[in-house]
Scaffold this motif. Sequence first.
Motif, PDB file in Angstrom:
ATOM      1  N   LEU A  51      95.013 -42.037  -5.319  1.00 52.94           N
ATOM      2  CA  LEU A  51      93.966 -41.492  -6.186  1.00 52.94           C
ATOM      3  C   LEU A  51      93.104 -42.623  -6.711  1.00 52.94           C
ATOM      4  CD1 LEU A  51      92.637 -39.243  -7.943  1.00 52.94           C
ATOM      5  CD2 LEU A  51      94.393 -39.715  -9.665  1.00 52.94           C
ATOM      6  N   ASP A  52      91.793 -42.461  -6.567  1.00 54.48           N
ATOM      7  CA  ASP A  52      90.818 -43.388  -7.134  1.00 54.48           C
ATOM      8  C   ASP A  52      90.378 -42.801  -8.476  1.00 54.48           C
ATOM      9  OD1 ASP A  52      88.482 -44.799  -7.838  1.00 54.48           O
ATOM     10  OD2 ASP A  52      88.034 -45.239  -5.735  1.00 54.48           O
ATOM     11  N   LEU A  53      90.795 -43.451  -9.554  1.00 58.63           N
ATOM     12  CA  LEU A  53      90.536 -42.981 -10.916  1.00 58.63           C
ATOM     13  C   LEU A  53      89.189 -43.531 -11.380  1.00 58.63           C
ATOM     14  CD1 LEU A  53      92.519 -41.355 -12.824  1.00 58.63           C
ATOM     15  CD2 LEU A  53      93.011 -43.538 -13.915  1.00 58.63           C
ATOM     16  N   GLY A  54      88.203 -42.642 -11.492  1.00 59.53           N
ATOM     17  CA  GLY A  54      86.838 -43.104 -11.743  1.00 59.53           C
ATOM     18  C   GLY A  54      86.225 -43.596 -10.450  1.00 59.53           C
ATOM     19  N   CYS A  55      86.194 -42.718  -9.459  1.00 57.53           N
ATOM     20  CA  CYS A  55      85.885 -43.133  -8.081  1.00 57.53           C
ATOM     21  C   CYS A  55      84.420 -43.467  -7.852  1.00 57.53           C
ATOM     22  CB  CYS A  55      86.334 -42.060  -7.093  1.00 57.53           C
ATOM     23  SG  CYS A  55      85.442 -40.487  -7.246  1.00 57.53           S
ATOM     24  N   GLY A  56      83.544 -43.079  -8.783  1.00 56.58           N
ATOM     25  CA  GLY A  56      82.136 -43.399  -8.614  1.00 56.58           C
ATOM     26  C   GLY A  56      81.559 -42.869  -7.319  1.00 56.58           C
ATOM     27  N   THR A  57      80.887 -43.718  -6.575  1.00 53.46           N
ATOM     28  CA  THR A  57      80.227 -43.311  -5.326  1.00 53.46           C
ATOM     29  C   THR A  57      81.181 -43.246  -4.132  1.00 53.46           C
ATOM     30  OG1 THR A  57      79.626 -45.577  -4.723  1.00 53.46           O
ATOM     31  CG2 THR A  57      78.066 -44.354  -6.117  1.00 53.46           C
ATOM     32  N   GLY A  58      82.464 -43.444  -4.380  1.00 55.51           N
ATOM     33  CA  GLY A  58      83.451 -43.318  -3.301  1.00 55.51           C
ATOM     34  C   GLY A  58      83.500 -44.483  -2.335  1.00 55.51           C
ATOM     35  N   GLU A  59      82.931 -45.620  -2.725  1.00 57.77           N
ATOM     36  CA  GLU A  59      82.835 -46.745  -1.795  1.00 57.77           C
ATOM     37  C   GLU A  59      84.205 -47.315  -1.445  1.00 57.77           C
ATOM     38  OE1 GLU A  59      80.789 -49.343   0.759  1.00 57.77           O
ATOM     39  OE2 GLU A  59      80.174 -47.492  -0.256  1.00 57.77           O
ATOM     40  N   ILE A  60      85.105 -47.423  -2.423  1.00 53.44           N
ATOM     41  CA  ILE A  60      86.439 -47.961  -2.109  1.00 53.44           C
ATOM     42  C   ILE A  60      87.182 -47.005  -1.188  1.00 53.44           C
ATOM     43  CG2 ILE A  60      88.677 -48.665  -3.034  1.00 53.44           C
ATOM     44  CD1 ILE A  60      87.307 -49.615  -5.539  1.00 53.44           C
ATOM     45  N   ILE A  61      87.060 -45.710  -1.441  1.00 55.50           N
ATOM     46  CA  ILE A  61      87.693 -44.729  -0.553  1.00 55.50           C
ATOM     47  C   ILE A  61      87.160 -44.895   0.864  1.00 55.50           C
ATOM     48  CG2 ILE A  61      87.918 -42.260  -0.041  1.00 55.50           C
ATOM     49  CD1 ILE A  61      87.841 -41.734  -3.062  1.00 55.50           C
ATOM     50  N   LYS A  62      85.870 -45.053   0.995  1.00 54.03           N
ATOM     51  CA  LYS A  62      85.265 -45.245   2.319  1.00 54.03           C
ATOM     52  C   LYS A  62      85.834 -46.481   3.014  1.00 54.03           C
ATOM     53  CE  LYS A  62      81.279 -47.210   3.234  1.00 54.03           C
ATOM     54  NZ  LYS A  62      79.821 -47.525   3.303  1.00 54.03           N
ATOM     55  N   LEU A  63      85.970 -47.574   2.269  1.00 51.49           N
ATOM     56  CA  LEU A  63      86.487 -48.815   2.846  1.00 51.49           C
ATOM     57  C   LEU A  63      87.948 -48.671   3.271  1.00 51.49           C
ATOM     58  CD1 LEU A  63      84.858 -51.300   0.314  1.00 51.49           C
ATOM     59  CD2 LEU A  63      84.191 -50.945   2.704  1.00 51.49           C
TER      60      LEU A  63
END
Length: 202
Positions: free
Chosen positions: A48-60
């Motif tokens: 889980l990305d807490l405060g995921c914003g634009t999702g850039e870390i998820i994309k990476l």
Amino acid sequence: MDSIKQKSKIAFNNQAPTYDNDIIAQHARSLYPIILERLSEISYQTALDLGCGTGEIIKLILQQDSRKSLYGIDLSDKMLEIARSKLGKAATLILGDSEQLPFADDFFDVIYCNDSFHHYPAPNNVLSEVHRVLKPHGTFIMCDCWQPTIGRAIMNFYMRYSNEGDVKIYSENEIRALFSTYFTSITWKRIGNTACIACGVK
């Protein structure tokens, strides 16, 4: 929604269109490699990305391993619009509050939070929820702002008047004290002159 969270939501909605490129988010972007490096040291499937914003870390992360089951939650609907445009159905993205995570107990292998912790008006509530939804022996990773004592005191004074929902920059001792209620094997490390990374295990 309380006034601090409302300020955060408005600020991040305004920043969303340029967040991946502008100078305002440069600090957050500089920490992406730190988060990714720490994640590479952990065996996990669900995150889980807490405060995921634009999702850039998820994309990476997905670029490295598309089999991961990834989730993101954020207070800003405009940030999530950007994230959805990048990720499509490759991740589950939820508009919500980190103090009230809409997940079952013991759900995630790892939860990470990048440059968001200083916005939380009730950090203990957030950590309690993180602990609840982490699996036993799951890991929480947090990267955030850091300043030496005098700089931190000055910034925390002015944060009282912030229009962007900033609440507090924490010292190492304060982070360790907050984490110790919920986690073991706590580590803290300074990153450069303006950031830190802290980790704990449920």
